[in-house]
Design a protein around this motif. Structure first.
Motif, PDB file in Angstrom:
ATOM      1  N   ALA A 121       0.821  -1.181   0.177  1.00  0.00           N
ATOM      2  CA  ALA A 121       0.147   0.566   0.275  1.00  0.00           C
ATOM      3  C   ALA A 121       1.054   1.003   0.262  1.00  0.00           C
ATOM      4  N   SER A 122       1.925   1.454   1.112  1.00  0.00           N
ATOM      5  CA  SER A 122       2.663   2.531   0.546  1.00  0.00           C
ATOM      6  C   SER A 122       4.359   2.321  -0.632  1.00  0.00           C
ATOM      7  N   ALA A 123       3.948   1.387  -1.563  1.00  0.00           N
ATOM      8  CA  ALA A 123       4.863   1.818  -2.493  1.00  0.00           C
ATOM      9  C   ALA A 123       4.334   2.348  -3.435  1.00  0.00           C
ATOM     10  N   ASP A 124       5.872   3.396  -3.926  1.00  0.00           N
ATOM     11  CA  ASP A 124       5.350   4.513  -4.388  1.00  0.00           C
ATOM     12  C   ASP A 124       4.673   3.785  -6.569  1.00  0.00           C
ATOM     13  N   GLU A 125       3.808   4.939  -6.306  1.00  0.00           N
ATOM     14  CA  GLU A 125       3.202   5.456  -7.623  1.00  0.00           C
ATOM     15  C   GLU A 125       3.375   6.990  -8.116  1.00  0.00           C
ATOM     16  N   ASP A 126       3.429   7.345  -9.807  1.00  0.00           N
ATOM     17  CA  ASP A 126       3.560   7.978 -10.501  1.00  0.00           C
ATOM     18  C   ASP A 126       1.661   8.405 -10.231  1.00  0.00           C
ATOM     19  N   GLU A 127       1.579   9.712  -9.716  1.00  0.00           N
ATOM     20  CA  GLU A 127       0.336   9.972  -9.464  1.00  0.00           C
ATOM     21  C   GLU A 127      -0.546   9.904 -11.014  1.00  0.00           C
ATOM     22  N   GLY A 128       0.751  10.731 -11.697  1.00  0.00           N
ATOM     23  CA  GLY A 128       0.122  11.009 -13.160  1.00  0.00           C
ATOM     24  C   GLY A 128       0.218   9.595 -13.649  1.00  0.00           C
ATOM     25  N   ASP A 129       0.602   9.015 -13.812  1.00  0.00           N
ATOM     26  CA  ASP A 129       0.496   7.801 -14.573  1.00  0.00           C
ATOM     27  C   ASP A 129      -1.071   6.603 -14.114  1.00  0.00           C
ATOM     28  N   VAL A 130      -0.824   6.627 -12.952  1.00  0.00           N
ATOM     29  CA  VAL A 130      -2.488   6.431 -12.336  1.00  0.00           C
ATOM     30  C   VAL A 130      -3.844   7.020 -13.006  1.00  0.00           C
ATOM     31  N   GLU A 131      -3.530   8.400 -12.853  1.00  0.00           N
ATOM     32  CA  GLU A 131      -4.893   8.806 -13.777  1.00  0.00           C
ATOM     33  C   GLU A 131      -5.365   9.109 -14.658  1.00  0.00           C
ATOM     34  N   LEU A 257     -10.140   3.329  -4.915  1.00  0.00           N
ATOM     35  CA  LEU A 257      -9.683   2.106  -4.836  1.00  0.00           C
ATOM     36  C   LEU A 257      -7.995   2.530  -4.963  1.00  0.00           C
ATOM     37  N   LEU A 258      -7.833   2.325  -6.182  1.00  0.00           N
ATOM     38  CA  LEU A 258      -5.882   2.346  -6.778  1.00  0.00           C
ATOM     39  C   LEU A 258      -5.720   3.617  -6.303  1.00  0.00           C
ATOM     40  N   ARG A 259      -6.457   4.212  -6.049  1.00  0.00           N
ATOM     41  CA  ARG A 259      -6.441   5.945  -6.174  1.00  0.00           C
ATOM     42  C   ARG A 259      -5.467   5.880  -4.243  1.00  0.00           C
ATOM     43  N   GLY A 260      -6.559   5.550  -3.801  1.00  0.00           N
ATOM     44  CA  GLY A 260      -6.631   5.438  -2.304  1.00  0.00           C
ATOM     45  C   GLY A 260      -5.531   4.357  -1.865  1.00  0.00           C
ATOM     46  N   PHE A 261      -5.172   3.413  -2.470  1.00  0.00           N
ATOM     47  CA  PHE A 261      -3.459   2.480  -2.217  1.00  0.00           C
ATOM     48  C   PHE A 261      -1.897   3.019  -2.497  1.00  0.00           C
ATOM     49  N   LEU A 262      -2.310   3.695  -3.868  1.00  0.00           N
ATOM     50  CA  LEU A 262      -2.032   4.079  -4.776  1.00  0.00           C
ATOM     51  C   LEU A 262      -1.235   5.597  -4.747  1.00  0.00           C
ATOM     52  N   THR A 263      -1.847   5.848  -4.745  1.00  0.00           N
ATOM     53  CA  THR A 263      -1.483   7.358  -4.767  1.00  0.00           C
ATOM     54  C   THR A 263      -1.133   8.580  -3.254  1.00  0.00           C
TER      55      THR A 263
END
Length: 263
Positions: A121-131, A257-263
């Motif tokens: 859940a705390s892994a880095d993820e680029d918010e722009g890529d997720v969105e 869910l994805l925004r909550g866990f990854l960004t």
């Protein structure tokens, strides 16, 4: 019924870990995140918001979340739904429940969070890529659902779609995402545009890579199945507006869910 639902009597606001009482400053800052959720995705959106509270440090490590009554009222959900959200966060090692006079639900100190799904859940993820992936996925999925309903399906195509839905309903939890992917790919293919199907397959691969980094939540799967059934029914009924709306809501739940866990 008491405020915290665990034999304690937590008050409004955010309590200090040492039982020093409510921290109104933190309580006010929560207003920037906590808001009433939409009825369609109450569990997912509530989980997203509380994850944001934890991630943003609006409730510092070791301190207490607002009491259940206050959280439920702010989010516009039932206490039952809220407890399911808190149970997920507890299982992921992000919060812990304490009993006693100064009990409640506390944010775990970062050094105490163990490996496994909590670490994912705390892994880095680029918010722009997720969105980018989530928005493109929604555009393709909503469009495919509307096209399928508008063009109408042959008997053979309708049977394919029903079979794909049945497979998700019968899938074991560990195999659910594979069948879920197949259902969505089937719908994209039945829209009648090979280009759309190819583009959807690519973005779905990106979404699946994200989904593998978050826990599989039973409550979310149950909700998704209800949406899947409503979606297929709308498509088979030829109701394009309903099909688009159900798919839009379904995508929004996954996105929350994805925004909550990854960004």
């Amino acid at each position: 019924m008491n405020d915290t639902g665990d034999g304690t009597s937590g008050g409004a606001g955010v309590g200090r870990g040492d039982g020093a009482g409510a921290d109104q400053g933190n309580g006010d800052r929560l207003a920037t995140v906590l808001r009433p959720v939409r009825a369609g995705n109450g569990f997912e959106e509530a989980l997203e918001q509380i994850l944001q509270i934890v991630r943003l440090g609006l409730v510092p490590d070791g301190e207490r979340l607002p009491a259940e009554r206050e959280l439920a009222e702010r989010l516009g959900i039932s206490r039952v739904t809220l407890r399911e959200v808190l149970k997920v966060l507890t299982e992921q090692g992000l919060v812990e429940s304490r009993r006693g006079r100064y009990g409640g639900t506390f944010v775990r100190r970062r050094g105490e969070v163990d490996g496994g799904a909590g670490a994912v859940a705390s892994a880095d993820e680029d918010e722009g890529d997720v969105e980018d992936a989530l928005r493109f996925r929604e555009v393709l999925e909503v469009g495919a659902a509307g096209l399928c309903a508008a063009r109408g399906l042959s008997d053979a195509e309708a049977s394919r779609l029903r079979a794909a839905l049945d497979a998700t309903r019968d899938a074991a939890p560990h195999d659910y995402r594979r069948h879920d992917t197949f259902l969505h790919l089937t719908l994209a293919e039945l829209a009648g545009s090979p280009t759309l199907t190819a583009q959807y397959a690519a973005v779905r691969a990106r979404v699946n890579a994200m989904l593998e980094r978050i826990p599989l939540l039973v409550r979310n799967l149950e909700h998704a199945q209800l949406q899947h059934a409503a979606l297929v029914e709308s498509v088979l009924d030829g109701d394009a507006d309903a099909a688009r709306e159900v798919m839009r809501e379904h995508c929004a739940g996954t996105a929350a869910l994805l925004r909550g866990f990854l960004t």
